[in-house]
Design an enzyme around this catalytic site. Structure first.
Site, PDB file in Angstrom:
ATOM      1  N   SER A   1      -3.557  14.577 -10.888  1.00 29.39           N
ATOM      2  CA  SER A   1      -3.730  14.491  -9.422  1.00 29.39           C
ATOM      3  C   SER A   1      -3.670  15.838  -8.713  1.00 29.39           C
ATOM      4  O   SER A   1      -2.627  16.488  -8.708  1.00 29.39           O
ATOM      5  CB  SER A   1      -2.603  13.647  -8.799  1.00 29.39           C
TER       6      SER A   1
ATOM      7  N   HIS B   1      -8.832  13.159  -8.209  1.00 26.19           N
ATOM      8  CA  HIS B   1      -9.394  13.263  -9.553  1.00 26.19           C
ATOM      9  C   HIS B   1     -10.908  13.255  -9.427  1.00 26.19           C
ATOM     10  O   HIS B   1     -11.478  12.272  -9.000  1.00 26.19           O
ATOM     11  CB  HIS B   1      -9.011  12.054 -10.409  1.00 26.19           C
TER      12      HIS B   1
ATOM     13  N   HIS C   1      -5.543   5.701 -15.647  1.00 25.26           N
ATOM     14  CA  HIS C   1      -4.134   5.279 -15.672  1.00 25.26           C
ATOM     15  C   HIS C   1      -4.022   3.788 -15.971  1.00 25.26           C
ATOM     16  O   HIS C   1      -4.867   3.000 -15.557  1.00 25.26           O
ATOM     17  CB  HIS C   1      -3.476   5.538 -14.307  1.00 25.26           C
TER      18      HIS C   1
ATOM     19  N   TYR D   1      -1.921   1.934 -14.473  1.00 21.12           N
ATOM     20  CA  TYR D   1      -1.708   1.248 -13.189  1.00 21.12           C
ATOM     21  C   TYR D   1      -3.007   0.942 -12.444  1.00 21.12           C
ATOM     22  O   TYR D   1      -3.019   0.138 -11.526  1.00 21.12           O
ATOM     23  CB  TYR D   1      -0.726   2.021 -12.287  1.00 21.12           C
ATOM     24  N   GLU D   2      -4.092   1.596 -12.859  1.00 23.07           N
ATOM     25  CA  GLU D   2      -5.389   1.267 -12.250  1.00 23.07           C
ATOM     26  C   GLU D   2      -5.982   0.002 -12.883  1.00 23.07           C
ATOM     27  O   GLU D   2      -7.042  -0.459 -12.451  1.00 23.07           O
ATOM     28  CB  GLU D   2      -6.378   2.410 -12.463  1.00 23.07           C
TER      29      GLU D   2
ATOM     30  N   ALA E   1       1.138  15.223 -11.986  1.00 25.10           N
ATOM     31  CA  ALA E   1       2.003  15.317 -10.810  1.00 25.10           C
ATOM     32  C   ALA E   1       3.210  14.442 -11.105  1.00 25.10           C
ATOM     33  O   ALA E   1       3.058  13.336 -11.620  1.00 25.10           O
ATOM     34  CB  ALA E   1       1.269  14.802  -9.588  1.00 25.10           C
TER      35      ALA E   1
ATOM     36  N   MET F   1       3.424   8.789 -14.022  1.00 27.35           N
ATOM     37  CA  MET F   1       2.761   7.566 -14.504  1.00 27.35           C
ATOM     38  C   MET F   1       1.642   7.866 -15.505  1.00 27.35           C
ATOM     39  O   MET F   1       0.689   7.093 -15.625  1.00 27.35           O
ATOM     40  CB  MET F   1       2.197   6.796 -13.311  1.00 27.35           C
ATOM     41  N   SER F   2       1.744   8.983 -16.185  1.00 30.82           N
ATOM     42  CA  SER F   2       0.648   9.330 -17.110  1.00 30.82           C
ATOM     43  C   SER F   2       1.200  10.102 -18.296  1.00 30.82           C
ATOM     44  O   SER F   2       2.391  10.048 -18.584  1.00 30.82           O
ATOM     45  CB  SER F   2      -0.389  10.189 -16.364  1.00 30.82           C
TER      46      SER F   2
ATOM     47  N   ASN G   1       7.536  16.183  -5.537  1.00 34.53           N
ATOM     48  CA  ASN G   1       8.603  15.681  -4.659  1.00 34.53           C
ATOM     49  C   ASN G   1       9.890  15.677  -5.474  1.00 34.53           C
ATOM     50  O   ASN G   1       9.843  15.591  -6.698  1.00 34.53           O
ATOM     51  CB  ASN G   1       8.280  14.260  -4.153  1.00 34.53           C
TER      52      ASN G   1
ATOM     53  N   HIS H   1       0.488   9.776  -1.147  1.00 37.18           N
ATOM     54  CA  HIS H   1      -0.408  10.463  -2.070  1.00 37.18           C
ATOM     55  C   HIS H   1      -0.902  11.796  -1.496  1.00 37.18           C
ATOM     56  O   HIS H   1      -1.055  12.767  -2.229  1.00 37.18           O
ATOM     57  CB  HIS H   1      -1.583   9.552  -2.419  1.00 37.18           C
TER      58      HIS H   1
HETATM   59  N1  HPA Z   1       7.230   9.034  -9.206  1.00 41.51           N
HETATM   60  C1  HPA Z   1       6.198   8.685  -9.988  1.00 41.51           C
HETATM   61  N2  HPA Z   1       5.069   9.366 -10.037  1.00 41.51           N
HETATM   62  C2  HPA Z   1       4.946  10.458  -9.266  1.00 41.51           C
HETATM   63  C3  HPA Z   1       5.982  10.859  -8.428  1.00 41.51           C
HETATM   64  C4  HPA Z   1       7.183  10.120  -8.398  1.00 41.51           C
HETATM   65  O1  HPA Z   1       8.155  10.427  -7.676  1.00 41.51           O
HETATM   66  N3  HPA Z   1       5.556  11.988  -7.798  1.00 41.51           N
HETATM   67  C5  HPA Z   1       4.299  12.232  -8.248  1.00 41.51           C
HETATM   68  N4  HPA Z   1       3.929  11.305  -9.138  1.00 41.51           N
END
Ligand code: HPA
Length: 277
Positions: free
Chosen positions: A33, A62, A87, A89-90, A117, A217-218, A241, A252
């Site tokens: 990302s 992406h 992903h 989750y998609e 990310a 998540m990847s 973050n 996002h």
């Molecule tokens: N959690 C999960 N995936 C993420 C996060 C997070 O805090 N930040 C960026 N991708």
């Protein structure tokens, strides 16, 4: 709703790429990302994921392209840069989310650098830090165990215990000592969760107790794929973050913004490492 699987094989993807380029890179890089590095490759051939893999990623940030080119005009060797990934989750299944990594392996590319990310769990981290993965936890809980796609024995434990990870860490340290803009170089353990929602504070506390330093998540599917192959993989998280009770989570867009800031440092790190391979 589950996405329709492309049904394309890694061998078909390699045949497509080879038909257009006839080249075999010495390294491939997968960018997550908003991570934009290694722009402006020389003699670049750009292919869409749709053409190579039969599917296009649907997440903002992406672009879904595979570029083959040279880092410097005088280089004899080329690299491949994959912008974007698929992903779980998609709604993609395990075959789909590992197709790019299986293609890299099938193509015979010896080195793979992965980026993502991630949210910082370690309270010493700051937004924009780069964390080189020294280990990971698989909380993605996919179907691969049932399907038996990957031998469960050696891959998970050893995937990151390699010289590419060591080279990333050593080069990061050297650059940090030489260049005052190279701040926030970290190492740590990545927890891969299924998503798509970010974590609750209770989940954050759990992951901290499990000694994870960042969460995303990847990347785990790609590491598992390479763990049992001739392709050596290493990974870097861009910390977009840092989790705390008092700070509300960004969306996002904020994730993309933080990734952009860290991209310059990641670009320096990757160019330095790629020159040493
Ligand atoms: N959690 C999960 N995936 C993420 C996060 C997070 O805090 N930040 C960026 N991708």
């Amino acid at each position: 709703m589950l996405k329709e699987a492309s049904g394309r094989t890694a061998a078909q993807a390699v045949a497509h790429i080879q038909g257009l380029t006839g080249l075999k890179p010495y390294a491939a890089v997968v960018l997550g990302s908003g991570v934009s590095v290694l722009e402006g490759l020389h003699d670049a051939v750009v292919m869409s994921f749709k053409d190579v893999f039969g599917m296009a990623p649907g997440v903002a940030g992406h672009s879904g392209t595979l570029t083959v080119g040279r880092l410097n005009p005088t280089d004899e060797r080329c690299i491949a840069v994959l912008r974007g990934r698929f992903h779980l989750y998609e709604g993609y299944d395990w075959q789909d989310v590992t197709l790019a990594a299986r293609t890299i392996v099938e193509w015979g590319v010896p080195n793979l650098l992965l980026t993502n990310a991630a949210g910082g769990l370690n309270q010493n981290f700051s937004v924009g830090d780069l964390m080189i993965l020294t280990g990971y936890r698989d909380h993605l809980n996919p179907k691969w165990k049932e399907l038996g796609l990957i031998p469960a024995v050696q891959a998970p434990a050893t995937a990151l215990d390699n010289s590419l990870t060591q080279l990333l860490i050593a080069t990061g340290k050297r650059l940090a000592a030489e260049d005052k803009t190279m701040v926030g170089m970290q190492t740590g353990v990545y927890a891969g969760l299924l998503g798509p929602s970010y974590e609750t504070m209770a989940e954050v506390e759990m992951l901290r107790k499990l000694k994870a330093d960042a969460v995303g998540m990847s990347t785990v599917p790609e590491l598992l794929t390479c763990g049992d192959s001739a392709t050596m993989a290493a990974a870097v998280s861009v910390i977009t973050n840092v989790w705390s009770k008092d700070v509300a989570m960004g969306g996002h867009e904020e994730v993309l913004e933080a990734s952009r800031g860290a991209s310059k440092r990641l670009d320096k790190l990757f160019r330095a490492v790629l020159a040493l391979l």
